[in-house]
Design a protein around this motif. Sequence first.
Motif, mmCIF file in Angstrom:
data_model
loop_
_atom_site.group_PDB
_atom_site.id
_atom_site.type_symbol
_atom_site.label_atom_id
_atom_site.label_comp_id
_atom_site.label_asym_id
_atom_site.label_seq_id
_atom_site.Cartn_x
_atom_site.Cartn_y
_atom_site.Cartn_z
ATOM 1 N N GLY A 49 0.938 -1.209 -0.131
ATOM 2 C CA GLY A 49 0.033 -0.100 0.059
ATOM 3 C C GLY A 49 0.911 1.255 -0.005
ATOM 4 N N GLY A 50 2.118 1.145 0.739
ATOM 5 C CA GLY A 50 2.826 2.318 0.612
ATOM 6 C C GLY A 50 3.463 2.703 -0.822
ATOM 7 N N VAL A 51 3.694 1.847 -1.356
ATOM 8 C CA VAL A 51 4.436 1.704 -2.846
ATOM 9 C C VAL A 51 3.277 2.384 -3.613
ATOM 10 C CG1 VAL A 51 5.163 0.589 -4.727
ATOM 11 C CG2 VAL A 51 6.025 -0.043 -2.640
ATOM 12 N N ASP A 52 2.085 1.791 -3.466
ATOM 13 C CA ASP A 52 1.005 2.379 -4.209
ATOM 14 C C ASP A 52 0.818 4.009 -3.983
ATOM 15 O OD1 ASP A 52 0.328 0.055 -5.410
ATOM 16 O OD2 ASP A 52 -1.042 -0.508 -4.269
ATOM 17 N N LEU A 53 0.737 4.124 -2.720
ATOM 18 C CA LEU A 53 0.630 5.551 -2.353
ATOM 19 C C LEU A 53 1.669 6.457 -2.635
ATOM 20 C CD1 LEU A 53 -0.854 7.521 -0.499
ATOM 21 C CD2 LEU A 53 0.319 7.036 1.512
ATOM 22 N N ILE A 54 2.913 5.908 -2.597
ATOM 23 C CA ILE A 54 4.161 7.060 -2.988
ATOM 24 C C ILE A 54 4.138 7.170 -4.278
ATOM 25 C CG2 ILE A 54 6.695 6.933 -3.231
ATOM 26 C CD1 ILE A 54 6.726 5.596 -0.332
ATOM 27 N N GLY A 55 3.868 6.153 -5.179
ATOM 28 C CA GLY A 55 3.780 6.200 -6.659
ATOM 29 C C GLY A 55 2.621 7.277 -7.193
ATOM 30 N N ASP A 56 1.559 7.240 -6.420
ATOM 31 C CA ASP A 56 0.591 8.171 -6.736
ATOM 32 C C ASP A 56 0.939 9.632 -6.421
ATOM 33 O OD1 ASP A 56 -1.254 6.168 -7.376
ATOM 34 O OD2 ASP A 56 -2.323 5.911 -5.524
ATOM 35 N N LEU A 57 1.950 9.621 -5.557
ATOM 36 C CA LEU A 57 2.385 11.132 -5.336
ATOM 37 C C LEU A 57 3.370 11.502 -6.090
ATOM 38 C CD1 LEU A 57 2.505 10.836 -1.526
ATOM 39 C CD2 LEU A 57 0.590 11.898 -2.843
ATOM 40 N N LEU A 58 4.191 10.521 -6.950
ATOM 41 C CA LEU A 58 5.359 10.904 -7.908
ATOM 42 C C LEU A 58 4.814 11.540 -9.084
ATOM 43 C CD1 LEU A 58 7.872 7.973 -7.141
ATOM 44 C CD2 LEU A 58 7.999 10.513 -6.296
ATOM 45 N N PRO A 59 5.460 12.496 -9.761
ATOM 46 C CA PRO A 59 4.996 12.764 -11.048
ATOM 47 C C PRO A 59 5.440 11.958 -12.096
ATOM 48 C CG PRO A 59 6.536 14.310 -10.386
ATOM 49 C CD PRO A 59 6.376 13.252 -9.197
#
Length: 92
Positions: A49-59
């Motif tokens: 879930g953290g990888v998904d969240l960080i990926g959503d925040l990266l442009p």
Amino acid sequence: MAAAKTLTFVFGATITYLSWTAYRRTRAAALRSLAVGFAIVTAGSVLGGGVDLIGDLLPIAGSEPVILYGVLVQSVLTMIGFGFITYSLYRE
């Protein structure tokens, strides 16, 4: 998704704690393996879930590869955790 991951963490951490407490009380190696397995499965869920969240925040153009990395992290750690749990069931 955040609520589901949070509840997964709470329940997984509770099972891990209870298994570890049982191991410390009995010193049964099978219970130690069970606790480690549940800890890894729980960590996999949170890290995925953290990888998904960080990926959503990266442009990054297109979110598909980031989602796949999150699924990969969770799946690999779940597989390893289930391996420990299976081992604990066969251990004497």
